[in-house]
Scaffold this motif. Structure first.
Motif, short mmCIF file in Angstrom:
data_model
loop_
_atom_site.label_atom_id
_atom_site.label_comp_id
_atom_site.label_asym_id
_atom_site.label_seq_id
_atom_site.Cartn_x
_atom_site.Cartn_y
_atom_site.Cartn_z
N MET A 1 15.55 8.51 30.12
CA MET A 1 14.51 8.61 31.14
C MET A 1 15.12 8.73 32.54
O MET A 1 14.64 9.46 33.39
CB MET A 1 13.63 7.37 31.05
CG MET A 1 12.23 7.55 31.53
SD MET A 1 11.33 6.03 31.23
CE MET A 1 10.85 6.21 29.55
N PHE B 1 16.23 10.85 21.30
CA PHE B 1 15.22 10.50 22.29
C PHE B 1 14.95 11.63 23.26
O PHE B 1 14.30 11.44 24.27
CB PHE B 1 15.65 9.26 23.09
CG PHE B 1 15.55 8.00 22.30
CD1 PHE B 1 14.34 7.35 22.14
CD2 PHE B 1 16.67 7.45 21.71
CE1 PHE B 1 14.25 6.19 21.41
CE2 PHE B 1 16.58 6.29 20.99
CZ PHE B 1 15.37 5.65 20.83
N LEU C 1 10.38 1.25 20.68
CA LEU C 1 11.25 1.96 21.63
C LEU C 1 10.80 3.40 21.76
O LEU C 1 10.67 3.94 22.88
CB LEU C 1 12.69 1.93 21.15
CG LEU C 1 13.49 0.64 21.28
CD1 LEU C 1 14.87 0.84 20.69
CD2 LEU C 1 13.61 0.25 22.74
N LEU C 2 10.56 4.05 20.62
CA LEU C 2 10.23 5.47 20.62
C LEU C 2 8.88 5.70 21.30
O LEU C 2 8.74 6.58 22.15
CB LEU C 2 10.20 5.98 19.18
CG LEU C 2 10.38 7.47 19.01
CD1 LEU C 2 11.74 7.89 19.54
CD2 LEU C 2 10.25 7.86 17.55
N GLY D 1 7.42 3.78 23.43
CA GLY D 1 7.58 3.52 24.86
C GLY D 1 8.19 4.70 25.58
O GLY D 1 7.79 5.04 26.70
N SER D 2 9.16 5.36 24.95
CA SER D 2 9.81 6.46 25.64
C SER D 2 8.91 7.69 25.66
O SER D 2 8.96 8.48 26.60
CB SER D 2 11.17 6.77 25.03
OG SER D 2 11.09 7.75 24.04
N ILE E 1 9.52 -0.66 26.55
CA ILE E 1 10.87 -0.38 26.05
C ILE E 1 11.77 -1.58 26.29
O ILE E 1 12.48 -2.05 25.40
CB ILE E 1 11.48 0.85 26.75
CG1 ILE E 1 10.63 2.08 26.51
CG2 ILE E 1 12.89 1.08 26.25
CD1 ILE E 1 11.19 3.31 27.17
N TRP E 2 11.71 -2.08 27.52
CA TRP E 2 12.61 -3.19 27.86
C TRP E 2 12.31 -4.43 27.03
O TRP E 2 13.22 -5.13 26.60
CB TRP E 2 12.53 -3.53 29.35
CG TRP E 2 13.33 -2.59 30.19
CD1 TRP E 2 12.91 -1.41 30.70
CD2 TRP E 2 14.70 -2.74 30.58
NE1 TRP E 2 13.91 -0.81 31.39
CE2 TRP E 2 15.02 -1.60 31.34
CE3 TRP E 2 15.67 -3.71 30.36
CZ2 TRP E 2 16.29 -1.41 31.89
CZ3 TRP E 2 16.92 -3.52 30.91
CH2 TRP E 2 17.22 -2.39 31.66
N LEU F 1 13.61 -3.94 23.63
CA LEU F 1 15.07 -4.05 23.68
C LEU F 1 15.50 -5.52 23.70
O LEU F 1 16.41 -5.93 22.96
CB LEU F 1 15.56 -3.34 24.94
CG LEU F 1 17.02 -2.97 25.01
CD1 LEU F 1 17.37 -2.09 23.83
CD2 LEU F 1 17.28 -2.24 26.31
#
Lengths: 282, 305
Positions: A140, A224, B260-261, B263-264, B272-273, B276
């Motif tokens: 990102m 990603f 994670l995915l 979130g991205s 994401i954080w 993590l």
């Protein structure tokens, strides 16, 4: 059915030859030590080929080695472009940056006992964490191109190298340091002439572990988001198209690159730490 | 005690740097929002601001600094935002909720543990074979070492799709990737451990006329345990990474990797954080649990650590 039978026979023959070689009189000879795993690997490949053809396993499940090889031969330009994008631009540049940063940090940390006490447990802790998880964040921040992959690699290799280097710099004992003192050596003199050489085996340990991590980071980061080139990109899109021969060809590239990368670091280690007991050949 | 103070200081410094880093990282987003809300911002249009450095923007718009720590979708969320999100998605959500991190965590954890058990079991078996058979040692061991240099994780998407096409789905494909990653560290460590008794000890058992099996159970296995635990700790961390990566390429809907995915995809940085950090806490807990078992077991065996 005949091919399946042949596969069983190939296994038997390969195992028998290896048993003869391993228990024979020449077992400690270098050529035999190379030949035995070679024969084993070859036997596996032959069995794979025969079983896939004999049992008519669909291409979608497991392509035969010859099919993979043919695909490898016909898509060399694509594989080369992916290799340049992922390994050279992403993994290597990140590896160099991350290792350099870790080495410099280690030297700085080593000067202060307080920092070392504080940073080492945290570094050890972080080195065990699933750092690949930072990939979406870094993609990102740094965009889809190789810069974000290099950033992931930097984060991944930093802590193993840092922890190993800091541990290595503590390797010299009091006597050796006292000797340097009696020679009136300054900090940097004793650093370059005594402590850095003594730390090299540890540093190379970290560097060797990091070669695999670097490739893993660069490939996983491409899951990603990536430009339309790169090994991770190719693997995930080819899996989507069920072109498994392409996936296997990429895996062959990754395996070759990983082994070569590791081998190069091991070679460099041999050149720089030829004096260390672990390098002795009897 | 001195170490605790040092660790604490370094942690505080890291958090302070994190807060400071939030300001330049998020300032552009904050200013864009402020401009839309009609607040006067120093370079007035977004286009002018794009060419300015972040530090310059912070200096000319000092009123916005507070905002950088409480944005909705920041580029870098502040520590307290992550902590709040972690708290809300673990303690305050019901465990069955799709947004609960505990739910996602246990999906990943069960794949991790299953894979770890498979990988460790097979690894120990192979190590026993290698130690007792010269042929296996000479033919398999070099490949086990070479395979450590290969980014095995590249196989993950394929394993999942292939298993899916033969009808296996759910927990097992992820567990296989986990098993694959934890397998080789265990083999290498266990072989080293089973070989760690020296000649004197092996000879002693020979004078007792102990059989190979007795030698294995009474000497080799106990002396291999410290090595085994060292590689188990590496193996379980690798298993967790495997389970998380195994969730990425298939668009899984549950699990930390799926968080994670997702979130991205949707730019939910806080999510994401927090995923993590949940993964990090999970990894730390797993390694600590193994360390505890190691201490208890080796303590009872009289090994000094």
């Amino acid at each position: 059915m005949m091919l399946v039978g042949l596969a069983v026979i190939a296994w038997g023959v390969g195992w028998w030859v290896n048993a003869q070689l391993a228990n024979g009189p020449l077992a400690h000879h270098r050529s035999v030590q190379l030949a035995v795993p070679g024969i084993f690997g070859l036997t596996l490949l032959v069995m794979w080929e025969l079983l896939v053809r004999g049992l008519d396993v669909s291409l979608v499940i497991l392509p035969a080695p010859t099919v993979i090889l043919a695909r490898f031969g016909t898509s060399l330009p694509i594989l080369w472009a992916d290799f340049m994008q992922t390994i050279v631009k992403g993994a290597l540049s990140g590896y160099v940056l991350g290792c350099a940063a870790a080495l410099l940090t280690a030297v700085a940390v080593d000067r202060s006992d307080f920092l070392r006490r504080g940073l080492l447990p945290i570094g050890n802790f972080v080195a065990a964490l699933p750092i690949v998880g930072t990939a979406p964040i870094l993609v990102m921040w740094f965009g889809f191109d190789w810069h974000s992959k290099a950033a992931v690699v930097v984060v991944m290799v930093f802590f193993p190298v840092l922890v190993n280097t800091v541990a290595g710099l503590r390797e010299t004992d009091q006597m050796q340091r006292d000797l340097m003192q009696t020679y009136a050596a300054g900090y940097w003199q004793s650093f370059f002439k005594l402590r850095l050489p003594a730390a090299l085996p540890f540093i190379f340990n970290g560097l060797k572990v990091s070669t695999t991590l670097a490739l893993v980071g660069a490939i996983v980061a491409e899951f990603f988001g990536s430009p339309t080139v790169g090994m991770g990109f190719r693997i995930s899109t080819s899996v989507g198209q069920l072109a498994l021969d392409m996936v296997w060809a990429e895996i062959v590239v990754a395996a070759l690159a990983g082994s070569a990368f590791y081998g190069a670091m091991a070679k460099l280690e041999g050149l720089l730490t030829f004096w260390h007991p672990s390098q002795r050949r009897t | 005690m001195k170490s605790i103070i040092a660790v604490f200081t370094v942690l505080t410094a890291i958090i302070a740097i994190w807060y400071i880093a939030c300001v330049p990282m998020n300032i552009k987003g904050v200013l864009d929002g402020a401009e839309r809300a009609g607040i006067e911002v120093v370079p007035e249009t977004a286009r002018e601001r794009r060419d300015m450095s972040e530090i310059g923007l912070v200096i000319s718009n000092r009123f916005a600094i507070d905002e950088t720590w409480s944005q909705d979708r920041p580029r870098l969320p502040a520590p307290h935002q992550v902590a709040v999100e972690l708290w809300e998605t673990t303690v305050e959500k019901k465990i069955t909720s799709k947004r609960s991190l505990i739910y996602h965590g246990q999906v990943t954890l069960s794949a991790t543990l299953l894979g770890f058990a498979i990988g460790t079991g097979l690894g120990i078996l192979l190590a026993v074979g290698i130690v007792h058979s010269r042929v296996m040692d000479m033919s398999v061991m070099p490949w086990a070492i070479v395979s450590q240099t290969i980014p095995i994780i590249a196989l993950a998407p394929m394993i999942i799709v292939v298993l899916y096409s033969v009808g296996v789905q759910g927990l097992l494909p992820k567990a296989i990737i986990s098993a694959y990653l934890s397998f080789f560290p265990v083999v290498v460590g266990m072989v080293k451990g089973l070989r760690s008794p020296d000649h004197m000890q092996l000879d002693l058992l020979k004078t007792y006329s102990a059989s190979t099996a007795q030698g294995f159970w009474k000497l080799r296995l106990p002396s291999s345990l410290p090595y085994l635990f060292a590689s188990l700790k590496i193996g379980i961390a690798a298993s967790l990474v495997g389970a998380i990566v195994g969730e990425l390429p298939t668009g899984a809907v549950a699990g930390l990797g799926a968080r994670l995915l997702a979130g991205s995809y949707y730019g939910q940085t806080v999510q994401i954080w927090s995923a993590l950090f949940a993964a990090a806490i999970l990894a730390a807990a797993l390694v600590a649990a193994l360390g505890l078992i190691e201490r208890l077991l080796l303590g009872r065996m009289g090994v000094k650590t």
